[in-house]
Scaffold this active site. Structure first.
Site, mmCIF file in Angstrom:
data_model
loop_
_atom_site.group_PDB
_atom_site.id
_atom_site.type_symbol
_atom_site.label_atom_id
_atom_site.label_comp_id
_atom_site.label_asym_id
_atom_site.label_seq_id
_atom_site.Cartn_x
_atom_site.Cartn_y
_atom_site.Cartn_z
ATOM 1 N N GLU A 95 0.844 -1.203 0.000
ATOM 2 C CA GLU A 95 0.000 0.000 0.000
ATOM 3 C C GLU A 95 0.872 1.242 0.000
ATOM 4 O OE1 GLU A 95 -3.329 -0.173 2.718
ATOM 5 O OE2 GLU A 95 -3.048 1.932 3.253
ATOM 6 N N ASP A 97 0.321 5.362 0.455
ATOM 7 C CA ASP A 97 -0.740 6.228 0.976
ATOM 8 C C ASP A 97 -0.451 7.714 0.882
ATOM 9 O OD1 ASP A 97 -2.074 3.972 1.857
ATOM 10 O OD2 ASP A 97 -1.478 4.198 3.944
ATOM 11 N N GLU A 99 -2.660 10.518 2.942
ATOM 12 C CA GLU A 99 -3.746 10.727 3.894
ATOM 13 C C GLU A 99 -3.758 12.210 4.284
ATOM 14 O OE1 GLU A 99 -4.143 6.705 6.483
ATOM 15 O OE2 GLU A 99 -2.263 7.816 6.765
#
Length: 273
Positions: A95, A97, A99
């Site tokens: 993953e 990311d 955010e």
């Protein structure tokens, strides 16, 4: 008619995709909290006390350059989390990311990046954005190839995670990933360590996603490693920009957090930027 362009570049073996939210993405939760706008070129996500919302791409990529324009939640957004990321499936997933952590009025917007490899994350690096990401769309990009992962904002390099398999650091290279976005309640951690919560009297909270594009190896298609994005390594000029960004806007780096890792920093931190 779907406004989707698939341009096959035989010389480089990659696919350029300008995706349409009507045809190329699935809503994963909060369908009644989403709106597709501008003939499929934009997607609105919202959050209220009943639900957040999210989406993911129908296609999967294995290495590529992806870009998404996002306009973040305006006003009081404390406790909200808006995400844009790549992820594979399963407990041993990979993953990458972005955010975006909601803010109290007058505070800067925080952007946190993370890298998971084979289910292991804990590689957070956080920045305060130097502009108001709620007033206009800004482009958030991930370049992922066999050499590095590069996080960029409006073309400015923010973070690089190098392939350091030669010193035993796992690197995401085998699992295809979908493009995912979401808006949800992260009151327990997102803003001021969880002290500032979502205030649902100010709901709905709204974020806009637009103009997704990718040049990537898609759905397992053969992909020539001579593609420009596949060969790219971080340049001397990009390193200079990274150092400026880290000095001026970075607020947290797991590779500098010796209290968190009392028995020694992760191996990749020995060759940190």
């Amino acid at each position: 008619m779907a406004l989707v362009l698939y341009l096959f570049l035989s010389a480089v073996g990659s696919t350029v995709v300008f995706a349409n939210f009507n045809t190329d993405f699935d809503i994963t939760f909060g369908a009644d909290h989403t709106k597709i706008l501008d003939n499929g070129r934009q997607l609105q996500l919202s959050l209220d006390k009943t639900s957040g919302s999210g989406f993911q791409s129908k296609s999967e990529i294995l290495f590529g350059q992806i870009n998404m324009k996002i306009k973040l939640v305006p006003g009081y957004s404390a406790g909200t989390v808006t995400t844009f990321y790549l992820s594979s499936q399963g407990s041993n997933h990979d993953e990458l990311d972005f955010e975006f952590l909601g803010r109290l009025p007058g505070d800067p917007y925080a952007m946190q990046t993370n890298v998971f490899v084979q289910g292991q994350g804990n590689r957070e690096v956080r920045f305060n954005l130097w502009f108001d990401p709620t007033e206009n769309f800004h482009t958030y990009s991930l370049l992922w190839n066999s050499h590095q992962i590069l996080f960029s904002v409006d073309g400015t390099p923010m973070r690089v995670f190098k392939n350091m398999e030669n010193i035993g650091v796992p690197y995401p290279r085998d699992q295809a990933m979908r493009v995912i976005g979401s808006l949800w309640d992260g009151s327990d951690w997102a803003t001021d360590g969880g002290r500032a919560k979502v205030d649902y009297s100010k709901a709905p909270f709204v974020a806009l996603f637009s103009s997704y594009s990718a040049e990537a190896c898609i759905n397992g298609e053969p992909c020539n490693t001579n593609a420009a994005w596949s060969r790219e390594r971080i340049s001397v000029e990009q390193w200079k920009q990274l150092k400026i960004v880290r000095k001026k806007y970075m607020t947290y780096d797991y590779c500098l957090d010796k209290e968190r890792f009392p028995h020694g920093l992760p191996a990749e931190c020995t060759r940190h930027s």
